[in-house]
Scaffold this active site. Structure first.
Site, mmCIF file in Angstrom:
data_model
loop_
_atom_site.group_PDB
_atom_site.id
_atom_site.type_symbol
_atom_site.label_atom_id
_atom_site.label_comp_id
_atom_site.label_asym_id
_atom_site.label_seq_id
_atom_site.Cartn_x
_atom_site.Cartn_y
_atom_site.Cartn_z
ATOM 1 N N ARG A 188 -3.212 6.890 -3.359
ATOM 2 C CA ARG A 188 -4.649 7.496 -3.254
ATOM 3 C C ARG A 188 -4.811 8.378 -4.165
ATOM 4 N NH1 ARG A 188 -5.558 3.601 -0.791
ATOM 5 N NH2 ARG A 188 -6.207 3.306 1.113
ATOM 6 N N HIS B 30 -8.738 0.360 -8.797
ATOM 7 C CA HIS B 30 -7.938 0.196 -7.552
ATOM 8 C C HIS B 30 -7.842 -1.194 -6.903
ATOM 9 C CE1 HIS B 30 -7.945 2.287 -3.109
ATOM 10 N NE2 HIS B 30 -7.325 1.219 -3.173
HETATM 11 P P1 NDP Z 1 3.629 3.243 5.220
HETATM 12 O O1 NDP Z 1 3.187 3.881 6.190
HETATM 13 O O2 NDP Z 1 4.192 1.793 5.680
HETATM 14 O O3 NDP Z 1 4.612 3.782 4.522
HETATM 15 C C1 NDP Z 1 4.627 5.048 4.095
HETATM 16 C C2 NDP Z 1 5.767 5.582 3.689
HETATM 17 O O4 NDP Z 1 5.586 7.056 3.066
HETATM 18 C C3 NDP Z 1 7.051 5.674 4.434
HETATM 19 O O5 NDP Z 1 8.363 5.462 4.019
HETATM 20 C C4 NDP Z 1 7.030 7.194 4.827
HETATM 21 O O6 NDP Z 1 8.151 7.562 5.318
HETATM 22 C C5 NDP Z 1 6.729 7.752 3.547
HETATM 23 N N1 NDP Z 1 6.001 9.163 3.739
HETATM 24 C C6 NDP Z 1 5.033 9.793 4.335
HETATM 25 N N2 NDP Z 1 4.734 10.818 4.317
HETATM 26 C C7 NDP Z 1 5.677 11.473 3.488
HETATM 27 C C8 NDP Z 1 6.242 12.633 3.025
HETATM 28 N N3 NDP Z 1 5.464 13.736 3.331
HETATM 29 N N4 NDP Z 1 7.360 12.901 2.359
HETATM 30 C C9 NDP Z 1 7.951 11.833 2.113
HETATM 31 N N5 NDP Z 1 7.642 10.590 2.288
HETATM 32 C C10 NDP Z 1 6.658 10.321 3.203
HETATM 33 O O7 NDP Z 1 2.526 2.746 3.973
HETATM 34 P P2 NDP Z 1 2.323 1.541 3.178
HETATM 35 O O8 NDP Z 1 3.557 1.135 2.514
HETATM 36 O O9 NDP Z 1 1.669 0.301 4.056
HETATM 37 O O10 NDP Z 1 1.273 1.798 2.429
HETATM 38 C C11 NDP Z 1 1.343 3.218 1.522
HETATM 39 C C12 NDP Z 1 -0.059 3.316 0.744
HETATM 40 O O11 NDP Z 1 -0.355 2.583 0.053
HETATM 41 C C13 NDP Z 1 -1.500 3.237 1.711
HETATM 42 O O12 NDP Z 1 -1.317 4.475 2.609
HETATM 43 C C14 NDP Z 1 -2.407 3.372 0.655
HETATM 44 O O13 NDP Z 1 -2.916 4.643 0.515
HETATM 45 C C15 NDP Z 1 -1.825 2.742 -0.419
HETATM 46 N N6 NDP Z 1 -2.218 1.372 -0.865
HETATM 47 C C16 NDP Z 1 -3.039 1.335 -2.039
HETATM 48 C C17 NDP Z 1 -3.385 -0.096 -2.393
HETATM 49 C C18 NDP Z 1 -3.994 -0.195 -3.865
HETATM 50 O O14 NDP Z 1 -4.519 -1.174 -4.293
HETATM 51 N N7 NDP Z 1 -3.807 0.625 -4.443
HETATM 52 C C19 NDP Z 1 -3.515 -1.174 -1.608
HETATM 53 C C20 NDP Z 1 -2.813 -0.849 -0.238
HETATM 54 C C21 NDP Z 1 -2.318 0.511 -0.090
HETATM 55 P P3 NDP Z 1 8.869 7.455 6.712
HETATM 56 O O15 NDP Z 1 9.309 5.767 6.522
HETATM 57 O O16 NDP Z 1 10.108 7.888 7.089
HETATM 58 O O17 NDP Z 1 8.121 7.471 7.748
HETATM 59 C C1 OXD Z 2 -5.612 -0.095 1.205
HETATM 60 C C2 OXD Z 2 -6.150 -0.111 -0.040
HETATM 61 O O1 OXD Z 2 -5.239 1.029 1.607
HETATM 62 O O2 OXD Z 2 -6.730 -1.237 -0.778
HETATM 63 O O3 OXD Z 2 -5.090 -1.170 1.761
HETATM 64 O O4 OXD Z 2 -5.982 0.707 -0.926
#
Ligand code: NDP
Ligand code: OXD
Length: 308
Positions: free
Chosen positions: A223, A271
């Site tokens: 993000r 994006h």
């Molecule tokens: P998840 O919720 O499955 O994973 C998030 C991960 O981040 C987890 O491993 C979590 O740790 C870790 N995390 C959260 N907060 C912290 C912190 N403060 N310090 C360290 N680690 C942290 O999310 P997704 O993998 O499904 O998606 C991730 C992000 O990707 C989405 O939120 C979105 O913003 C972005 N995205 C972007 C897209 C694009 O097209 N550019 C498309 C889709 C998503 P733990 O496992 O220990 O909880």
């Molecule tokens: C998502 C994205 O969060 O597209 O799925 O960024």
């Protein structure tokens, strides 16, 4: 009971069609067309106008059209009495794996530099990196980060992962929260796949960049607000970072006159790392709608206390 679609970028007809194609029984409405407000129990949203959710007194669940949910938390009309879900979808996962891989290979082979050379009709072979030269560090080892890490291991890369809690993934060296510095010291290509929360806002800053080895490269697909752009530009211009591929921005679309567009070592994409496919995602929304109607636990429910 009825479902309301709220998004403002012209893609709503695609989502409504996907519902029609898969399940004609659900009553679906577009928020900017006439609809019976009292019937709405579930809202399927992407960057909804703030305040709108407050108009639906029978609303029970807000479902994100994507994996991220930061834009729901930012809306003051979302409250803890509402359930929240997000997308976990096989296509969204493989699309992200492929995008990150494409960026890594473009970086290794210096493909962006050749685009610049082509624009000047300049023929010049440049040195390039090999897999053995790359140490990939993924911040955020959730659904997308873990899958991307596994895909990269399969390709023969040396992969590190960092997340709140430590993970066990074959072939990946994983670090938990406290070990951020250790993780950064070993990473020369950093991939950000964290959710946006108050804790991760601004995490990609000068202090973090300074802990990466010289010439490290950033792939930011999470993000916009994770990144402190002035710090990125400074780290690149001073020669500490070699460059960055950035897919996400605090304000999207990125403004036409934004200097990031023309920075020679910053590579912009709109994006598009992984875009929710309505045809693939609607099935899980239908399942959750039916679960909501029968008071069953929902799939892919967000822990609103944790914030992701
Ligand atoms: P998840 O919720 O499955 O994973 C998030 C991960 O981040 C987890 O491993 C979590 O740790 C870790 N995390 C959260 N907060 C912290 C912190 N403060 N310090 C360290 N680690 C942290 O999310 P997704 O993998 O499904 O998606 C991730 C992000 O990707 C989405 O939120 C979105 O913003 C972005 N995205 C972007 C897209 C694009 O097209 N550019 C498309 C889709 C998503 P733990 O496992 O220990 O909880
Ligand atoms: C998502 C994205 O969060 O597209 O799925 O960024």
């Amino acid at each position: 009971m009825a479902l309301l679609l709220i998004r403002q970028d012209g893609k709503t007809p695609q989502w409504l069609n996907a519902f029609k194609f898969q399940d004609t029984k659900i009553e679906c409405y577009n928020f900017n067309e006439p609809h019976p407000k009292e019937k709405i129990t579930m809202a399927l949203v992407w960057k909804q106008p703030h305040g709108l959710l407050g108009q639906y007194e029978n609303l029970k669940c807000v479902a994100s059209m994507g994996a991220g949910v930061d834009f729901i938390f930012e809306d003051p009309s979302f409250h803890n009495g509402l359930l929240m879900t997000r997308v976990v979808d096989p296509l969204l996962i493989t699309d992200m794996e492929e995008f990150v891989m494409a960026q890594i290979y473009a970086h290794m082979k210096g493909l962006y530099q050749y685009q610049i050379q082509q624009s000047k009709s300049h023929w010049q072979q440049n040195p390039y990196l090999r897999k053995k030269d790359i140490t990939l560090g993924i911040m955020g080892m959730g659904v997308l980060g873990s899958a991307t890490a596994k895909a990269l291991v399969t390709q023969g890369f040396n992969v590190f992962g960092w997340s709140n809690s430590k993970k066990q993934i074959e072939g990946v060296t994983t670090y938990e929260k406290e070990d951020l510095d250790l993780f950064l010291q070993q990473t020369n290509v950093l991939v950000c796949l964290l959710p946006l929360t108050p804790e991760t806002n601004g995490i990609l800053d000068l202090s973090l960049f300074s802990k990466l080895p010289k010439s490290a490269f950033i792939i930011h697909v999470a993000r916009g607000p994770h990144l402190v752009r002035e710090d990125l530009i400074q780290s690149i211009d001073q020669g500490h970072l070699s460059g960055a591929a950035i897919d996400v921005f605090p304000i999207e679309p990125l403004e036409e006159n934004d200097p990031l567009w023309v920075h020679p070592n910053i590579y912009i994409t709109p994006h598009c790392a992984s875009i929710s496919s309505p045809e693939s995602v609607v099935a899980q929304i239908i399942v959750n709608y039916n679960r909501l109607m029968s008071n069953q636990p929902l799939l892919n429910q967000v822990d609103t206390a944790k914030g992701y």
